[in-house]
Design an enzyme around this catalytic site. Sequence first.
Site, PDB file in Angstrom:
ATOM      1  N   ARG A   1       0.853  -1.198   0.000  1.00 11.90           N
ATOM      2  CA  ARG A   1       0.000   0.000   0.000  1.00 11.90           C
ATOM      3  C   ARG A   1       0.883   1.241   0.000  1.00 11.90           C
ATOM      4  O   ARG A   1       0.610   2.229  -0.659  1.00 11.90           O
ATOM      5  CB  ARG A   1      -0.966   0.005   1.197  1.00 11.90           C
ATOM      6  CG  ARG A   1      -1.726   1.323   1.329  1.00 11.90           C
ATOM      7  CD  ARG A   1      -2.996   1.256   2.180  1.00 11.90           C
ATOM      8  NE  ARG A   1      -2.958   0.351   3.302  1.00 11.90           N
ATOM      9  CZ  ARG A   1      -2.268   0.557   4.429  1.00 11.90           C
ATOM     10  NH1 ARG A   1      -1.558   1.655   4.599  1.00 11.90           N
ATOM     11  NH2 ARG A   1      -2.285  -0.339   5.392  1.00 11.90           N
TER      12      ARG A   1
ATOM     13  N   TYR B   1     -16.441  16.329 -16.158  1.00 13.39           N
ATOM     14  CA  TYR B   1     -16.817  14.918 -16.093  1.00 13.39           C
ATOM     15  C   TYR B   1     -17.903  14.737 -15.020  1.00 13.39           C
ATOM     16  O   TYR B   1     -17.762  15.240 -13.900  1.00 13.39           O
ATOM     17  CB  TYR B   1     -15.565  14.104 -15.740  1.00 13.39           C
ATOM     18  CG  TYR B   1     -15.811  12.647 -15.576  1.00 13.39           C
ATOM     19  CD1 TYR B   1     -16.111  11.846 -16.673  1.00 13.39           C
ATOM     20  CD2 TYR B   1     -15.743  12.043 -14.327  1.00 13.39           C
ATOM     21  CE1 TYR B   1     -16.353  10.499 -16.521  1.00 13.39           C
ATOM     22  CE2 TYR B   1     -15.978  10.690 -14.172  1.00 13.39           C
ATOM     23  CZ  TYR B   1     -16.283   9.920 -15.271  1.00 13.39           C
ATOM     24  OH  TYR B   1     -16.518   8.586 -15.118  1.00 13.39           O
TER      25      TYR B   1
ATOM     26  N   ASP C   1      -7.703  18.765 -14.907  1.00 10.20           N
ATOM     27  CA  ASP C   1      -7.951  17.379 -15.308  1.00 10.20           C
ATOM     28  C   ASP C   1      -7.521  17.282 -16.769  1.00 10.20           C
ATOM     29  O   ASP C   1      -8.182  17.820 -17.657  1.00 10.20           O
ATOM     30  CB  ASP C   1      -9.445  17.058 -15.130  1.00 10.20           C
ATOM     31  CG  ASP C   1      -9.779  15.609 -15.497  1.00 10.20           C
ATOM     32  OD1 ASP C   1      -9.023  15.007 -16.278  1.00 10.20           O
ATOM     33  OD2 ASP C   1     -10.811  15.106 -15.011  1.00 10.20           O
TER      34      ASP C   1
ATOM     35  N   LYS D   1      -8.231   6.186 -19.471  1.00  8.55           N
ATOM     36  CA  LYS D   1      -8.542   6.676 -20.813  1.00  8.55           C
ATOM     37  C   LYS D   1      -7.304   6.639 -21.717  1.00  8.55           C
ATOM     38  O   LYS D   1      -6.817   5.568 -21.991  1.00  8.55           O
ATOM     39  CB  LYS D   1      -9.164   8.069 -20.699  1.00  8.55           C
ATOM     40  CG  LYS D   1     -10.205   8.212 -19.567  1.00  8.55           C
ATOM     41  CD  LYS D   1     -11.445   7.366 -19.777  1.00  8.55           C
ATOM     42  CE  LYS D   1     -12.343   7.263 -18.546  1.00  8.55           C
ATOM     43  NZ  LYS D   1     -12.730   8.534 -17.935  1.00  8.55           N
TER      44      LYS D   1
HETATM   45  C1  LIG Z   1     -13.225   8.993 -16.678  1.00 12.91           C
HETATM   46  C2  LIG Z   1     -12.874  10.346 -16.230  1.00 12.91           C
HETATM   47  C3  LIG Z   1     -12.654  10.621 -14.870  1.00 12.91           C
HETATM   48  C4  LIG Z   1     -12.838   9.564 -13.784  1.00 12.91           C
HETATM   49  O1  LIG Z   1     -11.905   8.548 -13.904  1.00 12.91           O
HETATM   50  P1  LIG Z   1     -12.176   7.022 -13.456  1.00 12.91           P
HETATM   51  O2  LIG Z   1     -10.901   6.353 -13.828  1.00 12.91           O
HETATM   52  O3  LIG Z   1     -13.361   6.541 -14.230  1.00 12.91           O
HETATM   53  O4  LIG Z   1     -12.435   7.050 -12.003  1.00 12.91           O
HETATM   54  C5  LIG Z   1     -12.280  11.895 -14.531  1.00 12.91           C
HETATM   55  N1  LIG Z   1     -12.149  12.871 -15.450  1.00 12.91           N
HETATM   56  C6  LIG Z   1     -12.363  12.644 -16.747  1.00 12.91           C
HETATM   57  C7  LIG Z   1     -12.219  13.752 -17.722  1.00 12.91           C
HETATM   58  C8  LIG Z   1     -12.739  11.380 -17.187  1.00 12.91           C
HETATM   59  O5  LIG Z   1     -12.977  11.175 -18.487  1.00 12.91           O
END
Ligand SMILES: *Cc1c(COP(=O)(O)O)cnc(C)c1O
Length: 394
Positions: A51, A104, A176, A201
Amino acid sequence: MHDQARFDTLAIHAGQEFDPTTGAVIPPIYQTSTYVQDGIGGLRGGYEYSRGGNPTRTALETQLAALEGGELGLSFASGLAAEDALLRTVLAPGDHVVIGNDVYGGTHRLIRRVHGAWGVRHTTVDTSDLDAVRAAIEPSTKVLWIETPSNPLMKISDVAALAELGRAAGVLVVVDNTFASPALQQPLALGADVVVHSTTKYLGGHSDVVGGALVFGAGLGDGTGRPELADLAERVTFTQFAAGAVSGPFDAFLTSRGIKTLGVRMDRHSSNAMAIARRLDEHAGIERVYYPGLESHPGHELAARQMSGFGGMLSISLAGGGEAARRFAESTELFQLAESLGGVESLVNYPSEMTHASVKGTDAEVPESIVRLSVGIEDVADLLADIDGALARL
Ligand SMILES: *Cc1c(COP(=O)(O)O)cnc(C)c1O
């Protein structure tokens, strides 16, 4: 490794040194929870319990930091786990957050429902409008949360200007960077304080692993950076360890593996998306194409300035409204109907009922006429044929 190595070289080599025991070119998947000590407290390489640290995760965290031009990368079990670790470290009850009005859906839900229940307030605002952002910042505002390009309307926000505004107001500026990826946009170089990723992604890139990351800027350790950010990085590292939403070794390995081809993938995602955006833009059934690569996009010039490519995401608004949008989303064949984005395969999503269902009825609601495409890296002729087929059925 060479300090001046460029992006595509870093993507392949940063943190990815060969295994000293066997010479294995690829760092092994250290599928272990704990580590033998050479006498009490005699740790090998600082590893005590997974962890707190695992060599496969360290390899990924080093790679992530290098790609964003940062000093510290932290890898989490999901993008939202990364967001939560950062926000819970920064915020206390009574604090206020300014977030983009088409972030998001899960980010909005986390701040509104999870942190909101704990006494955190938020204001949603169009972050492409600097005056609106300035007006939304209150004395208790601690965080300005930016997503650019935004999801799903592909709005472009000026990271450098917002970073300056945020810094003047004493607010932590978080970007982000999931949609652009560090191959196309580097928020830390533009002045942002922290970068967040859903590595699920584009970084992972193959729709086979869920993960998230935080990256903090350079100069944390040697005192050349801002002391409050060095302190924050240390506190978030503690939260990662103490709250424990870390990525496992196999997930870290898959993400590192995906990252190595990020540069070439983003080139193809971008060129395929541009071709599809132009095709959709010509069709009478499409009211509007939201793609920053199109000259008609209001954020085109800014995107051309702060990004090195326009990426693989685009949205469309159907002239026939919600019914036409549903029909389009359900009639493509290569573009498979699914949530998520950023993989090598093309996906189509109907945000108001899928990715953004959680913000229905809030100020971040997505219109029913919108369809979002995650354009993959298949042969563009096949993708265009699929789009033509769906348009013909409108
Ligand atoms: C998918 C996504 C998230 C969240 O990520 P997870 O891996 O699904 O928890 C946050 N910001 C954006 C822009 C995303 O596309």
